[in-house]
Design a protein around this motif. Structure first.
Motif, PDB file in Angstrom:
ATOM      1  N   ALA A 256     -15.472  -1.505   6.986  1.00 55.82           N
ATOM      2  CA  ALA A 256     -15.703  -0.058   7.040  1.00 55.82           C
ATOM      3  C   ALA A 256     -14.506   0.713   6.487  1.00 55.82           C
ATOM      4  O   ALA A 256     -14.660   1.713   5.780  1.00 55.82           O
ATOM      5  CB  ALA A 256     -16.004   0.379   8.467  1.00 55.82           C
ATOM      6  N   GLU A 257     -13.315   0.245   6.810  1.00 52.50           N
ATOM      7  CA  GLU A 257     -12.099   0.908   6.314  1.00 52.50           C
ATOM      8  C   GLU A 257     -11.970   0.752   4.804  1.00 52.50           C
ATOM      9  O   GLU A 257     -11.612   1.698   4.092  1.00 52.50           O
ATOM     10  CB  GLU A 257     -10.877   0.317   7.019  1.00 52.50           C
ATOM     11  CG  GLU A 257      -9.573   1.016   6.666  1.00 52.50           C
ATOM     12  CD  GLU A 257      -8.391   0.456   7.443  1.00 52.50           C
ATOM     13  OE1 GLU A 257      -7.248   0.667   7.007  1.00 52.50           O
ATOM     14  OE2 GLU A 257      -8.619  -0.190   8.489  1.00 52.50           O
ATOM     15  N   ALA A 258     -12.276  -0.444   4.318  1.00 44.87           N
ATOM     16  CA  ALA A 258     -12.206  -0.678   2.873  1.00 44.87           C
ATOM     17  C   ALA A 258     -13.240   0.164   2.127  1.00 44.87           C
ATOM     18  O   ALA A 258     -12.943   0.722   1.057  1.00 44.87           O
ATOM     19  CB  ALA A 258     -12.421  -2.165   2.573  1.00 44.87           C
ATOM     20  N   ASP A 259     -14.437   0.270   2.685  1.00 48.29           N
ATOM     21  CA  ASP A 259     -15.481   1.069   2.043  1.00 48.29           C
ATOM     22  C   ASP A 259     -15.079   2.541   1.966  1.00 48.29           C
ATOM     23  O   ASP A 259     -15.307   3.206   0.954  1.00 48.29           O
ATOM     24  CB  ASP A 259     -16.797   0.932   2.813  1.00 48.29           C
ATOM     25  CG  ASP A 259     -17.441  -0.439   2.633  1.00 48.29           C
ATOM     26  OD1 ASP A 259     -16.998  -1.182   1.745  1.00 48.29           O
ATOM     27  OD2 ASP A 259     -18.372  -0.756   3.399  1.00 48.29           O
ATOM     28  N   ALA A 260     -14.491   3.063   3.049  1.00 45.83           N
ATOM     29  CA  ALA A 260     -14.048   4.456   3.043  1.00 45.83           C
ATOM     30  C   ALA A 260     -12.946   4.676   2.027  1.00 45.83           C
ATOM     31  O   ALA A 260     -12.913   5.700   1.332  1.00 45.83           O
ATOM     32  CB  ALA A 260     -13.570   4.851   4.443  1.00 45.83           C
ATOM     33  N   LEU A 261     -12.050   3.710   1.913  1.00 40.94           N
ATOM     34  CA  LEU A 261     -10.962   3.798   0.945  1.00 40.94           C
ATOM     35  C   LEU A 261     -11.503   3.796  -0.480  1.00 40.94           C
ATOM     36  O   LEU A 261     -11.085   4.596  -1.330  1.00 40.94           O
ATOM     37  CB  LEU A 261      -9.998   2.631   1.165  1.00 40.94           C
ATOM     38  CG  LEU A 261      -8.743   2.541   0.293  1.00 40.94           C
ATOM     39  CD1 LEU A 261      -7.954   3.838   0.333  1.00 40.94           C
ATOM     40  CD2 LEU A 261      -7.882   1.378   0.761  1.00 40.94           C
TER      41      LEU A 261
ATOM     42  N   THR B 228       0.831  -1.198   0.000  1.00 42.94           N
ATOM     43  CA  THR B 228       0.000   0.000   0.000  1.00 42.94           C
ATOM     44  C   THR B 228       0.867   1.251   0.000  1.00 42.94           C
ATOM     45  O   THR B 228       1.983   1.266   0.528  1.00 42.94           O
ATOM     46  CB  THR B 228      -0.931   0.040   1.218  1.00 42.94           C
ATOM     47  OG1 THR B 228      -0.141  -0.005   2.411  1.00 42.94           O
ATOM     48  CG2 THR B 228      -1.879  -1.134   1.206  1.00 42.94           C
TER      49      THR B 228
ATOM     50  N   ASP C  65      -3.595   6.007  -0.634  1.00 48.95           N
ATOM     51  CA  ASP C  65      -4.821   5.408  -1.167  1.00 48.95           C
ATOM     52  C   ASP C  65      -4.548   4.598  -2.434  1.00 48.95           C
ATOM     53  O   ASP C  65      -5.484   4.262  -3.162  1.00 48.95           O
ATOM     54  CB  ASP C  65      -5.855   6.500  -1.478  1.00 48.95           C
ATOM     55  CG  ASP C  65      -6.435   7.109  -0.214  1.00 48.95           C
ATOM     56  OD1 ASP C  65      -6.199   6.564   0.882  1.00 48.95           O
ATOM     57  OD2 ASP C  65      -7.119   8.139  -0.317  1.00 48.95           O
TER      58      ASP C  65
ATOM     59  N   ARG D  84      -3.649  -7.402   9.896  1.00 55.56           N
ATOM     60  CA  ARG D  84      -3.691  -6.370   8.864  1.00 55.56           C
ATOM     61  C   ARG D  84      -2.738  -6.742   7.732  1.00 55.56           C
ATOM     62  O   ARG D  84      -1.699  -7.367   7.955  1.00 55.56           O
ATOM     63  CB  ARG D  84      -3.328  -5.007   9.435  1.00 55.56           C
ATOM     64  CG  ARG D  84      -4.385  -4.432  10.368  1.00 55.56           C
ATOM     65  CD  ARG D  84      -4.074  -2.992  10.746  1.00 55.56           C
ATOM     66  NE  ARG D  84      -4.068  -2.128   9.575  1.00 55.56           N
ATOM     67  CZ  ARG D  84      -5.154  -1.603   9.018  1.00 55.56           C
ATOM     68  NH1 ARG D  84      -6.357  -1.885   9.512  1.00 55.56           N
ATOM     69  NH2 ARG D  84      -5.070  -0.813   7.969  1.00 55.56           N
TER      70      ARG D  84
ATOM     71  N   LEU E 163      -8.780  -5.831   4.704  1.00 54.16           N
ATOM     72  CA  LEU E 163      -9.049  -4.717   5.607  1.00 54.16           C
ATOM     73  C   LEU E 163     -10.424  -4.863   6.243  1.00 54.16           C
ATOM     74  O   LEU E 163     -11.316  -5.510   5.682  1.00 54.16           O
ATOM     75  CB  LEU E 163      -8.989  -3.396   4.837  1.00 54.16           C
ATOM     76  CG  LEU E 163      -7.636  -2.950   4.296  1.00 54.16           C
ATOM     77  CD1 LEU E 163      -7.806  -1.695   3.436  1.00 54.16           C
ATOM     78  CD2 LEU E 163      -6.653  -2.680   5.430  1.00 54.16           C
ATOM     79  N   PRO E 164     -10.636  -4.246   7.408  1.00 51.75           N
ATOM     80  CA  PRO E 164     -11.994  -4.186   7.949  1.00 51.75           C
ATOM     81  C   PRO E 164     -12.947  -3.560   6.929  1.00 51.75           C
ATOM     82  O   PRO E 164     -12.550  -2.652   6.187  1.00 51.75           O
ATOM     83  CB  PRO E 164     -11.832  -3.291   9.185  1.00 51.75           C
ATOM     84  CG  PRO E 164     -10.396  -3.430   9.573  1.00 51.75           C
ATOM     85  CD  PRO E 164      -9.645  -3.599   8.289  1.00 51.75           C
TER      86      PRO E 164
ATOM     87  N   ARG F 245     -12.948   7.111  -1.482  1.00 53.92           N
ATOM     88  CA  ARG F 245     -11.947   8.125  -1.821  1.00 53.92           C
ATOM     89  C   ARG F 245     -11.371   7.932  -3.214  1.00 53.92           C
ATOM     90  O   ARG F 245     -11.054   8.901  -3.904  1.00 53.92           O
ATOM     91  CB  ARG F 245     -10.816   8.113  -0.783  1.00 53.92           C
ATOM     92  CG  ARG F 245     -11.244   8.568   0.601  1.00 53.92           C
ATOM     93  CD  ARG F 245     -10.049   8.925   1.462  1.00 53.92           C
ATOM     94  NE  ARG F 245      -9.149   7.805   1.708  1.00 53.92           N
ATOM     95  CZ  ARG F 245      -9.275   6.948   2.712  1.00 53.92           C
ATOM     96  NH1 ARG F 245     -10.297   7.060   3.558  1.00 53.92           N
ATOM     97  NH2 ARG F 245      -8.403   5.978   2.889  1.00 53.92           N
TER      98      ARG F 245
END
Length: 262
Positions: free
Chosen positions: A161-166, A115, A118, A217, A158-159, A169
C-alpha cells in the motif's frame, strides 16, 4: 499550572521547527544552492521571516550565503556535525567496504542508493576494473522512486500500500516508464531482488537488493550496474547472491547500532 512545571513556549518551538525546516530545504538545494525566493516559496513562509531565520542559521554557521550569487548553501558547522554522526548513522560508512568487495569481485560498478522524500539519491559509486562501464547513474544523482535497480529494490521492500501510494505521487515524473516499472516491481517482489533491464538507458542494466533495518524496512539498496551482455540470467543469479550477502552484512552492522541506542 502545576508547581515546578515549565511553561510551553509555543512561539520558540515554532521558530525552531521553522529554522530546521529551512536547514533541510537548503541541504536539498544541492551544489547550486537556493535563492531566498525559492526558500520562501518552498517553505510557505513570508520572505522577511525566511530571511530572519536564515540569518540566525548563518550566525550559527549552519548555512552560508554565496556573496556572488546570493544563494544559500549548507554551512561549515553542518559538515562538522555530519562527520560526527557518520559512524553512528551514516549508511555509507558501513557500506563502503562491502561496495569495494563487490566492485573488486565482479569488475562492475557498484552503487549505494537511499531514499530522499519521494525520490532516491545515489550516495556512492565504486567502479570495478571491467573497461566498458555504464554511466546511467552517478554519485549525487536524484531519481523518482522506483527508477533504477536500487530504487526499485527499495520500493519492492516497502509494504504494498505504501509503495502504491508512492508510485501514484511520482507517476507524473516517471511518465512512459511506468508500465515497465510496474512489471519489474512485480518480479522484484517475487524474486527478492530488482532487475532494471535497460529501462532508463538502453543497454545499461542494473540489479539491486535492499538493505533492511531490523524492522524490515529498507535503509537503502546496493546495486550493480553493467552493460547488457554482462547481465546474462546465469550471471544475474551470481550477482544477486553476492548482493544479498553484502546487504545482510551491512544490515547486521546497522542492527548493532540500533541495539546500542535502545
Amino acid at each position: 499550572m502545576k508547581d515546578g512545571a515549565t511553561p510551553i513556549d509555543n512561539g520558540g518551538t515554532q521558530a525552531v521547527a521553522r529554522a530546521l525546516s529551512l536547514l533541510s530545504l537548503v541541504g536539498r538545494g544541492g551544489a547550486q544552492g537556493l535563492g531566498l525566493a525559492q526558500i520562501a516559496a518552498a517553505s510557505g513562509l513570508a520572505r522577511p521571516t525566511a530571511r530572519r531565520l536564515l540569518l540566525a542559521l548563518g550566525t550559527a554557521r549552519m548555512v552560508e550565503q554565496d556573496r556572488a550569487t546570493r544563494r544559500y548553501h549548507l554551512g561549515p558547522e553542518t559538515y562538522l556535525l555530519a562527520g560526527f554522526a557518520t559512524e553512528r548513522h551514516g549508511i555509507l560508512h558501513h557500506a563502503r567496504d562491502a561496495m569495494a568487495r563487490l566492485a573488486r569481485d565482479t569488475g562492475d560498478t557498484v552503487l549505494l542508493t537511499v531514499t530522499q522524500d519521494d525520490h532516491t539519491l545515489c550516495l556512492e559509486r565504486i567502479e570495478g576494473d571491467f573497461p566498458v562501464r555504464t554511466h546511467a547513474l552517478m554519485r549525487g544523482d536524484r531519481k523518482p522512486a522506483g527508477v533504477g535497480a536500487g530504487a526499485l529494490a527499495i520500493l519492492a521492500a516497502l509494504p504494498v500500500a505504501e509503495a502504491d501510494a508512492l508510485l501514484a505521487r511520482v507517476a507524473p515524473l516517471v511518465g512512459d516508464l511506468m508500465p515497465g516499472l510496474l512489471d519489474d516491481l512485480g518480479r522484484a517482489r517475487v524474486q527478492g531482488h530488482a532487475l532494471n533491464p535497460g529501462r532508463v538507458v538502453p543497454g545499461s542494466w542494473g540489479l539491486g537488493v535492499a538493505i533492511p533495518w531490523p524492522d524490515g524496512r529498507p535503509a537503502g539498496a546496493l546495486s550493480i550496474a553493467a552493460v547488457e551482455h554482462r547481465m546474462t540470467p546465469a550471471r544475474q543469479a551470481d550477482l544477486a547472491a553476492a548482493l544479498h550477502r553484502e546487504a545482510q552484512a551491512i544490515a547486521a552492522r546497522l542492527a548493532t547500532l540500533e541495539r546500542n541506542t535502545a
